[in-house]
Design an enzyme around this catalytic site. Structure first.
Site, PDB file in Angstrom:
ATOM      1  N   VAL A 127       0.839  -1.204   0.000  1.00  0.00           N
ATOM      2  CA  VAL A 127       0.000   0.000   0.000  1.00  0.00           C
ATOM      3  C   VAL A 127       0.870   1.249   0.000  1.00  0.00           C
ATOM      4  CG1 VAL A 127      -1.739   1.306   1.275  1.00  0.00           C
ATOM      5  CG2 VAL A 127      -1.938  -1.182   1.088  1.00  0.00           C
ATOM      6  N   ALA A 130       2.295   1.660  -3.415  1.00  0.00           N
ATOM      7  CA  ALA A 130       1.281   2.173  -4.339  1.00  0.00           C
ATOM      8  C   ALA A 130       1.066   3.660  -4.134  1.00  0.00           C
ATOM      9  CB  ALA A 130      -0.035   1.422  -4.138  1.00  0.00           C
ATOM     10  N   TYR A 131       1.103   4.104  -2.892  1.00  0.00           N
ATOM     11  CA  TYR A 131       0.938   5.532  -2.583  1.00  0.00           C
ATOM     12  C   TYR A 131       2.064   6.354  -3.199  1.00  0.00           C
ATOM     13  CZ  TYR A 131       1.148   9.791   0.256  1.00  0.00           C
ATOM     14  OH  TYR A 131       1.229  11.094   0.670  1.00  0.00           O
ATOM     15  N   ILE A 132       3.306   5.927  -2.990  1.00  0.00           N
ATOM     16  CA  ILE A 132       4.457   6.665  -3.513  1.00  0.00           C
ATOM     17  C   ILE A 132       4.420   6.689  -5.038  1.00  0.00           C
ATOM     18  CG2 ILE A 132       6.969   6.573  -3.766  1.00  0.00           C
ATOM     19  CD1 ILE A 132       6.048   7.739  -1.115  1.00  0.00           C
TER      20      ILE A 132
END
Length: 219
Positions: A127, A130-132
């Site tokens: 997660v 995916a955010y970065i």
């Protein structure tokens, strides 16, 4: 100015709308949840209820008519999964860009994240990765969009300590560190008033330089 903030119920956004409204600017805040209306209007902003994961760019553009600038301060939140990092943190930013261009708005401030220039640490989980990657993809898309005069701001680790009005504000790389949400909101407000910062990517941390001087030093 007339400013539209996407992610209007976020902690930076609420501070930003309070600052801008207090300075006499017109503020419209986009929120997904109508239950957040009272929190937003208490800042002096008006509310646009629109879900960035559902609304079409043309429909969103209708809510932006007459604005001078837009700010993307939205995020899927720490409890969301991989898919919503893409649909909110990445796609929401590009949706706002498309809507702004349709409405004839060039000025765009993107609130991003530090660490996006390196591969995410796999030990922090999928997660986080995916955010970065979503934040980096949003930066790349916004920077490549020739319809926009965009400033990208990467605040450090955010705290709820009272703002100091003193920051480190500079192009990357800048060592990782903390910055208050108060000072982050004040920096966005200052950048909106400094169109000469368009085209820059800036890291923000707590520091020793008075905010106004830090923005002026950017030219």
């Amino acid at each position: 100015m007339d400013v539209v903030i996407a992610g209007g119920h976020g902690q930076i956004a609420l501070r930003l709308s309070t600052l801008l409204a207090g300075q006499g600017h017109t503020v419209r805040s986009i929120v997904r949840n109508p239950d957040h209306t009272d929190d937003v209007t208490a800042t002096g902003a008006s509310v646009v209820v629109a879900d960035l994961e559902e609304v079409a760019a043309g429909d969103l553009a209708a809510h932006l008519t007459g604005a001078d600038a837009v700010v993307f301060a939205a995020g899927a939140g720490p409890d969301s999964g991989v898919a919503r990092k893409e649909t909110v943190d990445r796609d929401g930013a590009t949706l706002l860009a498309d809507a702004a261009a349709t409405a004839g708005i060039r000025r765009y401030v993107l609130v991003s994240s530090p660490g996006v220039d390196a591969e995410p640490d796999p030990e922090r989980g999928e997660v986080w990765a995916a955010y970065i990657r979503a934040k980096k993809a949003a930066e790349v898309a916004i920077r490549a969009d020739g319809r926009l005069d965009a400033t990208i701001l990467r605040p450090g680790r955010l705290t709820n300590d009272p703002g100091t009005g003193r920051v480190t504000l500079a192009p990357p790389p800048v060592p990782y560190g903390e910055v208050t949400r108060d000072d982050s909101a004040a920096t966005v407000a200052a950048l909106l008033a400094a169109p000469g910062t368009a085209g820059t990517t800036l890291e923000l941390r707590g520091g020793d330089t008075e905010l106004g001087d830090a923005v002026t030093a950017l030219g």
